[in-house]
Scaffold this motif. Structure first.
Motif, mmCIF file in Angstrom:
data_model
loop_
_atom_site.group_PDB
_atom_site.id
_atom_site.type_symbol
_atom_site.label_atom_id
_atom_site.label_comp_id
_atom_site.label_asym_id
_atom_site.label_seq_id
_atom_site.Cartn_x
_atom_site.Cartn_y
_atom_site.Cartn_z
ATOM 1 N N PRO A 119 38.952 38.671 46.308
ATOM 2 C CA PRO A 119 40.160 38.450 45.846
ATOM 3 C C PRO A 119 40.989 39.677 45.245
ATOM 4 C CG PRO A 119 38.416 37.784 44.398
ATOM 5 C CD PRO A 119 37.922 38.328 45.618
ATOM 6 N N ASP A 120 40.171 40.857 45.456
ATOM 7 C CA ASP A 120 40.758 42.038 44.837
ATOM 8 C C ASP A 120 39.964 43.107 45.737
ATOM 9 O OD1 ASP A 120 41.718 44.238 43.279
ATOM 10 O OD2 ASP A 120 40.700 43.554 41.611
ATOM 11 N N LEU A 121 40.603 43.347 46.778
ATOM 12 C CA LEU A 121 40.289 44.315 47.721
ATOM 13 C C LEU A 121 40.227 45.908 46.934
ATOM 14 C CD1 LEU A 121 41.459 43.470 51.160
ATOM 15 C CD2 LEU A 121 39.148 43.416 50.577
ATOM 16 N N PRO A 122 41.288 46.345 46.321
ATOM 17 C CA PRO A 122 41.084 47.627 45.684
ATOM 18 C C PRO A 122 39.827 47.742 44.820
ATOM 19 C CG PRO A 122 43.484 46.806 45.572
ATOM 20 C CD PRO A 122 42.619 45.582 46.140
ATOM 21 N N ALA A 123 39.281 46.643 44.150
ATOM 22 C CA ALA A 123 38.181 46.594 43.373
ATOM 23 C C ALA A 123 36.974 46.777 44.278
ATOM 24 C CB ALA A 123 37.882 45.346 42.443
ATOM 25 N N VAL A 124 37.131 46.217 45.406
ATOM 26 C CA VAL A 124 35.784 46.577 46.429
ATOM 27 C C VAL A 124 35.805 47.793 46.850
ATOM 28 C CG1 VAL A 124 34.762 45.445 48.289
ATOM 29 C CG2 VAL A 124 35.981 44.104 46.832
ATOM 30 N N ASP A 125 37.150 48.401 47.380
ATOM 31 C CA ASP A 125 37.167 49.526 47.787
ATOM 32 C C ASP A 125 36.627 50.589 46.762
ATOM 33 O OD1 ASP A 125 38.151 48.580 49.847
ATOM 34 O OD2 ASP A 125 40.226 48.747 49.368
#
Length: 277
Positions: free
Chosen positions: A178-184
């Protein structure tokens, strides 16, 4: 370290389901947390595929049902009631031979007013369930298997090879993060060794992390960080650890496959491996 055994540790968390529980527990133990949920669980009530599978089982009932998780089994019954299928599903399950993959699944079965025929209490594992099924013989037997995150490829293949008619009940289905920046941000921290450990509570969480790392050109760097144990993989149990093992990553896991036990295992590791200043 007193009551803050993880003080000084920076922990990456990949979970979506029960993430708040894990984050709160780690922080109470003194850890700094980097949260990057690597997948999202589809709400059961929105899962048209699960509804279709349920209706198919009502039309052609299974002789054997394998319940693999307590929460998943309860969720299936609950959402079936919302769809107006609860009573019919309960009757089908009541007429089937229901097997539990350990005490949590057994508790959910009994909580629903049903009774398990057998429970894998020795190891709480799919291989134990498989051995039990194959010993009894499954040729021509229709078996419904409630999946629990891992696709259980070997388990299902073994049943089918032995002649079973297998239907999978995908109670947990996953979507992209749901939050790609957090995964990145978590991936960057792993590559830079800015986290000491990463926790995994489901096999899809591992796969989601590797998928996004591959998309960003970081797959080899992330796997090397985990293989080297400079960033320690901490898993809730062997099912979750399986995709890591296939990548050559060896981490740590508790003997009991529970969130609290996983954090306790990390505490034990921290006490024996203090963070260097």
């Amino acid at each position: 370290m007193g009551e803050r055994p993880l003080a000084g540790w920076r922990v990456g968390v990949t979970a979506d389901r029960r993430a708040d529980d894990q984050l709160d527990l780690l922080r109470r133990k003194g850890a700094e947390v980097v949260h990057g949920p690597t997948m999202r669980i589809v709400p059961l009530e929105d899962d048209a595929q699960l509804a279709e599978t349920t209706r198919a089982l009502l039309a052609d009932p299974p002789a054997v049902v394998v319940a693999t998780t307590g929460q998943g089994f309860r969720g299936w019954l609950s959402v079936a009631r919302e769809w107006g299928l609860g009573e019919a599903l309960h009757e089908v399950l009541g007429a089937a031979t229901v097997l539990a993959r350990g005490p949590k699944a057994r508790g959910a079965i009994r909580g629903a007013g049903l009774r398990e025929a057998w429970s894998a209490d020795a190891t709480e594992s799919s291989p134990e369930v498989l051995s039990h099924l194959l010993e009894d013989g499954v040729d021509g037997v229709r078996i419904a298997v409630q999946l629990h995150g891992d696709p259980m490829t070997d388990f299902l293949a073994a049943l089918r090879s032995a002649g079973a008619d297998v239907v999978t009940v995908g109670v947990y289905r996953w979507e992209p993060p749901p939050d790609l920046p957090a995964v990145d941000a978590l991936l960057d921290a792993i590559v830079a060794r800015e986290v000491d450990t990463v926790t995994f509570t489901s096999a899809p969480a591992v796969e989601g992390l590797v998928h996004q790392a591959t998309a960003r050109g970081q797959r080899d760097a992330v796997i090397e960080a985990l293989r080297s144990r400079e960033v320690l993989a901490c898993c809730v149990g062997p099912v979750t650890a399986a995709p890591l093992a296939r990548l050559g990553v060896e981490g740590i896991a508790p003997e009991r496959f529970r969130l609290g036990a996983m954090v306790k295992r990390l505490e034990e590791h921290a006490l024996s491996t203090p963070i260097m200043p």
